[in-house]
Design a protein around this motif. Structure first.
Motif, PDB file in Angstrom:
ATOM      1  N   GLY A 225       7.669  21.304  -1.445  1.00 43.07           N
ATOM      2  CA  GLY A 225       7.371  21.634  -0.057  1.00 43.07           C
ATOM      3  C   GLY A 225       8.543  22.164   0.735  1.00 43.07           C
ATOM      4  O   GLY A 225       8.440  22.337   1.955  1.00 43.07           O
ATOM      5  N   SER A 226       9.655  22.478   0.072  1.00 42.86           N
ATOM      6  CA  SER A 226      10.850  22.918   0.805  1.00 42.86           C
ATOM      7  C   SER A 226      10.862  24.415   1.109  1.00 42.86           C
ATOM      8  O   SER A 226      11.694  24.872   1.903  1.00 42.86           O
ATOM      9  N   ASN A 227       9.966  25.181   0.504  1.00 45.27           N
ATOM     10  CA  ASN A 227       9.921  26.631   0.769  1.00 45.27           C
ATOM     11  C   ASN A 227       9.653  26.874   2.253  1.00 45.27           C
ATOM     12  O   ASN A 227       8.782  26.234   2.848  1.00 45.27           O
ATOM     13  N   ARG A 228      10.386  27.842   2.833  1.00 52.19           N
ATOM     14  CA  ARG A 228      10.350  28.055   4.278  1.00 52.19           C
ATOM     15  C   ARG A 228       9.737  29.405   4.617  1.00 52.19           C
ATOM     16  O   ARG A 228       9.966  30.412   3.936  1.00 52.19           O
ATOM     17  N   ARG A 229       8.973  29.419   5.703  1.00 52.26           N
ATOM     18  CA  ARG A 229       8.351  30.635   6.197  1.00 52.26           C
ATOM     19  C   ARG A 229       8.507  30.699   7.716  1.00 52.26           C
ATOM     20  O   ARG A 229       8.600  29.678   8.396  1.00 52.26           O
ATOM     21  N   ASP A 230       8.491  31.931   8.238  1.00 52.55           N
ATOM     22  CA  ASP A 230       8.480  32.183   9.677  1.00 52.55           C
ATOM     23  C   ASP A 230       7.029  32.482  10.051  1.00 52.55           C
ATOM     24  O   ASP A 230       6.461  33.471   9.588  1.00 52.55           O
ATOM     25  N   TRP A 231       6.411  31.631  10.874  1.00 52.41           N
ATOM     26  CA  TRP A 231       4.979  31.743  11.174  1.00 52.41           C
ATOM     27  C   TRP A 231       4.762  32.405  12.529  1.00 52.41           C
ATOM     28  O   TRP A 231       5.419  32.055  13.514  1.00 52.41           O
ATOM     29  N   ILE A 232       3.805  33.343  12.586  1.00 56.82           N
ATOM     30  CA  ILE A 232       3.502  34.034  13.835  1.00 56.82           C
ATOM     31  C   ILE A 232       1.995  34.009  14.072  1.00 56.82           C
ATOM     32  O   ILE A 232       1.200  34.244  13.152  1.00 56.82           O
ATOM     33  N   TYR A 233       1.615  33.682  15.307  1.00 57.84           N
ATOM     34  CA  TYR A 233       0.194  33.674  15.666  1.00 57.84           C
ATOM     35  C   TYR A 233      -0.322  35.104  15.649  1.00 57.84           C
ATOM     36  O   TYR A 233       0.335  36.030  16.136  1.00 57.84           O
ATOM     37  N   VAL A 234      -1.504  35.297  15.095  1.00 57.06           N
ATOM     38  CA  VAL A 234      -1.992  36.644  14.809  1.00 57.06           C
ATOM     39  C   VAL A 234      -2.094  37.519  16.061  1.00 57.06           C
ATOM     40  O   VAL A 234      -1.832  38.729  16.002  1.00 57.06           O
ATOM     41  N   GLU A 235      -2.437  36.953  17.206  1.00 60.68           N
ATOM     42  CA  GLU A 235      -2.517  37.773  18.418  1.00 60.68           C
ATOM     43  C   GLU A 235      -1.143  38.300  18.828  1.00 60.68           C
ATOM     44  O   GLU A 235      -1.042  39.420  19.351  1.00 60.68           O
ATOM     45  N   ASP A 236      -0.091  37.524  18.589  1.00 54.25           N
ATOM     46  CA  ASP A 236       1.254  38.013  18.878  1.00 54.25           C
ATOM     47  C   ASP A 236       1.597  39.193  17.975  1.00 54.25           C
ATOM     48  O   ASP A 236       2.202  40.181  18.422  1.00 54.25           O
ATOM     49  N   HIS A 237       1.221  39.098  16.711  1.00 55.08           N
ATOM     50  CA  HIS A 237       1.423  40.227  15.794  1.00 55.08           C
ATOM     51  C   HIS A 237       0.661  41.453  16.287  1.00 55.08           C
ATOM     52  O   HIS A 237       1.201  42.571  16.312  1.00 55.08           O
ATOM     53  N   CYS A 238      -0.585  41.259  16.686  1.00 56.34           N
ATOM     54  CA  CYS A 238      -1.416  42.384  17.126  1.00 56.34           C
ATOM     55  C   CYS A 238      -0.864  43.035  18.387  1.00 56.34           C
ATOM     56  O   CYS A 238      -0.928  44.262  18.547  1.00 56.34           O
ATOM     57  N   ARG A 239      -0.316  42.242  19.301  1.00 57.27           N
ATOM     58  CA  ARG A 239       0.303  42.828  20.490  1.00 57.27           C
ATOM     59  C   ARG A 239       1.518  43.666  20.107  1.00 57.27           C
ATOM     60  O   ARG A 239       1.778  44.717  20.696  1.00 57.27           O
ATOM     61  N   ALA A 240       2.269  43.203  19.125  1.00 48.30           N
ATOM     62  CA  ALA A 240       3.405  43.981  18.653  1.00 48.30           C
ATOM     63  C   ALA A 240       2.946  45.304  18.045  1.00 48.30           C
ATOM     64  O   ALA A 240       3.534  46.362  18.302  1.00 48.30           O
ATOM     65  N   LEU A 241       1.883  45.265  17.248  1.00 51.13           N
ATOM     66  CA  LEU A 241       1.360  46.491  16.649  1.00 51.13           C
ATOM     67  C   LEU A 241       0.889  47.469  17.726  1.00 51.13           C
ATOM     68  O   LEU A 241       1.075  48.682  17.601  1.00 51.13           O
ATOM     69  N   ARG A 242       0.270  46.945  18.762  1.00 52.19           N
ATOM     70  CA  ARG A 242      -0.178  47.803  19.867  1.00 52.19           C
ATOM     71  C   ARG A 242       1.010  48.535  20.488  1.00 52.19           C
ATOM     72  O   ARG A 242       0.931  49.732  20.769  1.00 52.19           O
ATOM     73  N   GLU A 243       2.132  47.820  20.678  1.00 54.90           N
ATOM     74  CA  GLU A 243       3.308  48.449  21.268  1.00 54.90           C
ATOM     75  C   GLU A 243       3.901  49.504  20.339  1.00 54.90           C
ATOM     76  O   GLU A 243       4.316  50.581  20.783  1.00 54.90           O
ATOM     77  N   VAL A 244       3.938  49.201  19.035  1.00 55.24           N
ATOM     78  CA  VAL A 244       4.469  50.167  18.062  1.00 55.24           C
ATOM     79  C   VAL A 244       3.592  51.411  18.031  1.00 55.24           C
ATOM     80  O   VAL A 244       4.082  52.548  18.003  1.00 55.24           O
ATOM     81  N   LEU A 245       2.275  51.213  18.032  1.00 52.09           N
ATOM     82  CA  LEU A 245       1.347  52.336  17.987  1.00 52.09           C
ATOM     83  C   LEU A 245       1.503  53.243  19.205  1.00 52.09           C
ATOM     84  O   LEU A 245       1.515  54.474  19.093  1.00 52.09           O
ATOM     85  N   LEU A 246       1.635  52.660  20.375  1.00 53.88           N
ATOM     86  CA  LEU A 246       1.659  53.433  21.613  1.00 53.88           C
ATOM     87  C   LEU A 246       3.043  53.935  21.991  1.00 53.88           C
ATOM     88  O   LEU A 246       3.168  54.996  22.609  1.00 53.88           O
ATOM     89  N   ARG A 247       4.094  53.204  21.606  1.00 53.59           N
ATOM     90  CA  ARG A 247       5.422  53.559  22.106  1.00 53.59           C
ATOM     91  C   ARG A 247       6.506  53.614  21.034  1.00 53.59           C
ATOM     92  O   ARG A 247       7.653  53.945  21.325  1.00 53.59           O
ATOM     93  N   GLY A 248       6.154  53.282  19.772  1.00 56.75           N
ATOM     94  CA  GLY A 248       7.145  53.324  18.711  1.00 56.75           C
ATOM     95  C   GLY A 248       7.549  54.741  18.355  1.00 56.75           C
ATOM     96  O   GLY A 248       6.831  55.708  18.637  1.00 56.75           O
ATOM     97  N   ARG A 249       8.705  54.883  17.731  1.00 53.73           N
ATOM     98  CA  ARG A 249       9.234  56.190  17.357  1.00 53.73           C
ATOM     99  C   ARG A 249       8.797  56.540  15.942  1.00 53.73           C
ATOM    100  O   ARG A 249       9.052  55.770  15.010  1.00 53.73           O
ATOM    101  N   PRO A 250       8.127  57.655  15.739  1.00 59.12           N
ATOM    102  CA  PRO A 250       7.710  58.052  14.396  1.00 59.12           C
ATOM    103  C   PRO A 250       8.893  58.071  13.430  1.00 59.12           C
ATOM    104  O   PRO A 250      10.000  58.480  13.783  1.00 59.12           O
ATOM    105  N   GLY A 251       8.620  57.604  12.213  1.00 61.77           N
ATOM    106  CA  GLY A 251       9.657  57.525  11.200  1.00 61.77           C
ATOM    107  C   GLY A 251      10.415  56.213  11.194  1.00 61.77           C
ATOM    108  O   GLY A 251      11.195  55.945  10.274  1.00 61.77           O
ATOM    109  N   GLU A 252      10.186  55.376  12.206  1.00 60.78           N
ATOM    110  CA  GLU A 252      10.928  54.126  12.327  1.00 60.78           C
ATOM    111  C   GLU A 252      10.196  52.959  11.659  1.00 60.78           C
ATOM    112  O   GLU A 252       8.982  52.987  11.457  1.00 60.78           O
ATOM    113  N   THR A 253      10.984  51.927  11.362  1.00 63.95           N
ATOM    114  CA  THR A 253      10.477  50.653  10.849  1.00 63.95           C
ATOM    115  C   THR A 253      10.725  49.582  11.903  1.00 63.95           C
ATOM    116  O   THR A 253      11.805  49.543  12.513  1.00 63.95           O
TER     117      THR A 253
END
Length: 359
Positions: A225-253
């Motif tokens: 049980g020692s394996n570690r992960r960074d957990w994110i609530y799915v709506e927070d991920h989706c809000r980030a995707l919305r920002e990338v889609l609308l304002r992110g720079r093409p070609g970027e990661t």
């Protein structure tokens, strides 16, 4: 509510894709048109789309991302301005059992989708061509494992996938970036840490644990049980995707992470304690008694974590949910939607072996 865009969402009936659609229609900017393309394999479900508009605003199409005539027709008939590519095989354990579906969907399917979108983009007139975006949703697992004291993975770090799943996602990432660099195709790539929340298929770790807690079953944890992960609530991920889609720079990661890291053991213990508050056991008893350590899976990465400072600084995104609040919301959803879970079992999901988790 502000309106924007005509989007093709692949895998939109799955976990993250359906949450993305619900977020757009609830919070905005509301799409002018959203076309959901999903083949409805085991994890994609029409029930996940209940509550979304029908007709002109949102259209569901059952089909495969590798069906180039179908994808081409959807792009042209709907004058699509961007593709948000969620569709993928995602469960590590399943990729260990058989890599073939992961190669067919994540590699070949993604390449065919990319070819279709690239061909469509080349035909667009000037302003529409400038506006078009291809957002490829990937994972932190392509980078492989971090050590206990290592800094979170930055954008541009070398890939070192451990599982067939991670290798298949890495291959699709490379194709997307190759088309961006060679052809100037306006693609963006995101890498997110472990998601959790409503509508996640019950073989994944958090919903599996919640359902086992509700049904008085053992709580299986790989290894110690020692394996570690960074957990994110799915709506927070989706809000980030919305920002990338609308304002992110093409070609970027862009990396998307909450910074809410913990071990698998600590995560399950938190779930046990939260369930104890919501549904107390008799005095002297604890939900932690159900924790059972099982044989580790092959190639189990020790730790994932990504440096998300770029999206926070450039696009002003940050997560809204703490891990505890997100877990409480997730427990509440699964308690209130037992019919959704039972429908999956009726479809043949009920695999009782203890190894069905994603770590």
């Amino acid at each position: 509510m502000e309106q924007t865009g005509r989007w093709l969402i692949t895998g939109g009936a799955g976990f993250i894709g359906s949450n993305f659609l619900h977020l757009l229609f609830a919070e905005g900017p509301r799409p002018e048109k959203a076309v959901t393309l999903d083949k409805l394999a085991y994890a994609g479900r029409r029930e996940n789309l209940v509550g979304l508009p029908n007709g002109e605003t949102h259209q569901f199409v059952q089909g495969e991302i590798g069906d180039q005539p179908l994808v081409g027709r959807l792009l042209r008939e709907n004058r699509i301005e961007g593709v948000i590519h969620f569709a993928a095989e995602t469960h590590v354990d399943r990729s260990i059992e058989s890599a073939q579906p992961f190669v067919e969907t994540n590699v070949v399917g993604s390449w065919r989708l990319l070819e279709s979108a690239w061909g469509y983009w080349r035909e667009l007139p000037g302003e529409e061509k400038e506006r078009f975006r291809f957002l490829h949703v990937s994972t932190d697992e392509v980078y492989g494992s971090l050590g206990a004291g290592e800094d979170p993975t930055p954008e541009g770090a070398p890939y070192d996938p451990s599982s067939p799943y991670a290798a298949s996602k890495a291959a699709s990432d490379h194709f997307v970036r190759a088309y961006a660099r060679t052809f100037g195709f306006p693609a963006l790539v995101t890498h997110c840490s472990n998601n959790y929340g409503p509508r996640q298929f019950p073989e994944k770790m958090i919903p599996l644990m919640i359902l086992n807690l509700l049904e008085e079953k053992p709580l299986p944890i790989y290894g110690d049980g020692s394996n570690r992960r960074d957990w994110i609530y799915v709506e927070d991920h989706c809000r980030a995707l919305r920002e990338v889609l609308l304002r992110g720079r093409p070609g970027e990661t862009y990396h998307i992470g909450s910074g809410a890291g913990c071990s698998n053991r600590e995560l399950v213990e938190r779930l046990c304690d939260l369930m104890g508050e919501l549904r107390p056991l008799p005095p002297g008893r604890s939900y932690r008694e159900r924790i059972a350590y099982v044989a580790d899976r092959p190639g189990h990465d020790f730790r994932y974590a990504v440096d998300s400072s770029k999206i926070r600084h450039e696009l002003g995104w940050k997560p809204r949910e703490t891990l505890e609040d997100g877990l409480l919301r997730t427990i509440a959803w699964y308690r209130e939607n037992r019919e959704w879970c039972e429908a999956i079992r009726q479809d043949g999901f009920a695999r009782e072996r203890l190894g069905l988790l994603r770590g």
